[in-house]
Design an enzyme around this catalytic site. Structure first.
Site, short mmCIF file in Angstrom:
data_model
loop_
_atom_site.label_atom_id
_atom_site.label_comp_id
_atom_site.label_asym_id
_atom_site.label_seq_id
_atom_site.Cartn_x
_atom_site.Cartn_y
_atom_site.Cartn_z
CG ASN A 88 10.93 -33.79 -17.37
OD1 ASN A 88 11.39 -33.84 -16.23
ND2 ASN A 88 10.45 -32.66 -17.91
CG PHE A 122 14.89 -30.28 -8.89
CD1 PHE A 122 14.54 -29.81 -10.15
CD2 PHE A 122 14.50 -29.54 -7.77
CE1 PHE A 122 13.83 -28.64 -10.29
CE2 PHE A 122 13.77 -28.35 -7.91
CZ PHE A 122 13.43 -27.90 -9.18
CB SER A 180 10.07 -28.69 -10.90
OG SER A 180 10.09 -30.07 -11.22
CG ASN A 204 8.69 -33.87 -12.46
OD1 ASN A 204 7.61 -34.42 -12.63
ND2 ASN A 204 9.34 -33.26 -13.43
CB THR A 205 10.56 -31.27 -6.34
OG1 THR A 205 11.67 -31.56 -7.19
CG2 THR A 205 11.03 -31.19 -4.90
CE LYS A 244 11.04 -22.85 -16.38
NZ LYS A 244 12.13 -23.62 -17.03
CG ASN A 276 8.85 -25.74 -14.89
OD1 ASN A 276 9.10 -26.69 -15.63
ND2 ASN A 276 9.59 -25.44 -13.85
#
Length: 464
Positions: free
Chosen positions: A193, A197, A281, A283-284, A323, A352
């Site tokens: 994925n 966010f 994450s 993805n940021t 995390k 994560n």
């Protein structure tokens, strides 16, 4: 005359079940033979009934409700609970017919309307765990990312999780990355994925959690009023029969990450049994840089200060966790451990999603998509990081094991490696609610097999 009337009545009852259904001239004919003949005449046909699909469907649903009600009325709650989880096994594969993101939305909608199975059977006592002054009926939780906007807390906790985490929640609503952004790798039970966010923002989430918190407080008031046992032990937290964590993120365009996390603390911590700073994450852009020793130390200090400046009751402020990613170097892990120990962090979630691609997924459709990989291929990597972090922190900081768990045996491996609690996501997305009672039963069997009286006893057993 009397014989004729008697025979007519008998004939009518035999033919149509009730002597009131027909009226003939037999009663006044004076002849038994005529009376019988008249009785067997066909009654007038009722007006022609026009069957439509709507009526057929209504009748079918009504019949199902009546049959279901009869079934429920003859069974206890535990039997019904088992039956509904068993039925979920056959329903969940239908979700795979949908696009992954749409399937996710439908699952949230169903959970928010309590259309998922509800666990009424008590957890085995061997699964109970206590940490941060809170008692978990079992150590199996739902990871952040599934219910991002706190839409389905009651329904998801009702499935039987010991705890769940909502978020990541950003201060300002944001759409996240362009679609498509979720990809299944079913051969490996994995998902990639790059949501980025996507969040409705802290105001919307605070409104939902506030309503949930109010229902919980009202239920506690009612229970305390009707119970005669003032010393009864209550499992659960601010959201109900389960512990609720709130996972905080930063907005993509924000230049001050600490300010974003502080805003989340000020707005949402009152509804949380624990808080999580998500700095891992993939993805940021730039988010994972916050895991560096100096950046992480400065960030945690500011968030702790924001939390501690608020007024708290006897139970005190919610614990603060961080995390981290599974792709860190040994030096990175050592730095994080040092920061966590020096600032007395309440816990770490490990880990994560990964940006790496293990050999088992190379060559599969969608394996080359950008984003974080989760699911079974992540199990070994995340468990190794968990094991190392337990050693680096000397077992002094509670760890939450997350990544690739698909069975009770794997949950048990995480606990022995140092996890106090464990979290699921991807396997739950594939298997649905039926996974939860299965994984708890398997975990209890592992503990009893190896002679542990509780899950608490097994934490970090591999290091002793």
């Amino acid at each position: 005359m009397r014989e004729g009337r008697l025979l007519a009545a008998i004939a009518r009852r035999f033919a149509y079940g009730s002597s009131s259904c027909i009226h003939t001239a037999a009663e006044t004919s004076g002849s038994a033979k005529e009376a019988v003949a008249a009785a067997f005449q066909k009654p007038p046909l009722p007006p022609k009934i026009r069957l439509t699909w709507g009526r057929v469907l209504t009748g079918t649903l009504l019949g199902a409700v009546i049959a279901g009600g009869a079934y429920v009325g003859t069974r206890d709650e535990a039997t019904i609970s088992a039956w509904t989880f068993e039925a979920a096994k056959y329903i969940n594969p239908l979700f795979r017919l949908l696009d992954p993101e749409n399937a996710h939305k439908v699952a949230i909608w169903a959970s928010s309307h309590c259309l998922c199975p509800r666990e009424t059977r008590p957890d085995p006592p061997v699964l109970e765990v206590s940490v941060w002054g809170r008692t978990f009926s079992n150590p199996v939780g739902l990871a952040a990312g599934f219910d991002k906007n706190a839409e389905a807390v009651e329904g998801l906790l009702g499935i039987g999780f010991g705890f769940m985490e909502v978020g990541s929640v950003t201060p300002v609503p944001q759409e996240g990355n362009p679609k498509p952004r979720v990809f299944r790798l079913p051969e490996q039970g994995a998902i990639i994925n790059r949501y980025g966010f996507n969040s409705e923002g802290i105001v919307a989430v605070a409104k939902r959690l506030g309503a949930q918190h109010g229902k919980r407080r009202m239920a506690e008031t009612v229970n305390s009023a009707i119970t005669t046992n003032t010393e009864q032990r209550v499992l659960g937290g601010k959201a109900g029969p389960g512990i609720l964590g709130v996972n905080l993120g930063k907005n993509k365009t924000s230049e001050d990450a600490a300010a974003d996390y502080v805003q989340g603390v000020h707005t949402l911590s009152q509804y949380a049994d624990y808080l999580v700073i998500n700095v891992s994450s993939p993805n940021t852009p730039g988010l994972r840089k916050l895991q560096g020793r100096k950046q992480l130390k400065d960030l945690i200090k500011k968030v702790l200060a924001a939390r501690d400046e608020m007024q708290w009751g006897e139970e005190g402020p919610p614990p603060l966790l961080v995390k981290i990613a599974p792709d860190l170097s040994k030096q990175d892990l050592a730095d994080i451990a040092a920061v966590a120990l020096s600032l007395r962090l309440d816990g770490l979630i490990i880990a994560n999603t990964t940006v790496s691609r293990p050999d088992s997924v190379i060559g599969l459709v969608h394996a080359d998509e950008m984003g974080g990989l989760s699911g079974k291929p992540l199990f070994t990597l995340s468990t190794e990081v968990l094991r190392e972090m337990y050693q680096l922190t000397w077992g002094k900081i509670p760890l939450v094991g997350c990544g690739g768990i698909s069975s009770g045996e794997e949950a048990y491996v995480k606990i022995r490696a140092g996890a106090t609690l464990v979290q699921l996501y991807t396997t739950f997305a594939y298997e649905g609610p039926a996974l939860i009672p299965r994984i708890k039963a398997e975990l209890a069997a592992c503990l009893e097999r190896d002679g542990f009286k509780s899950a608490q006893e097994a934490i970090g057993a591999d290091h002793r």
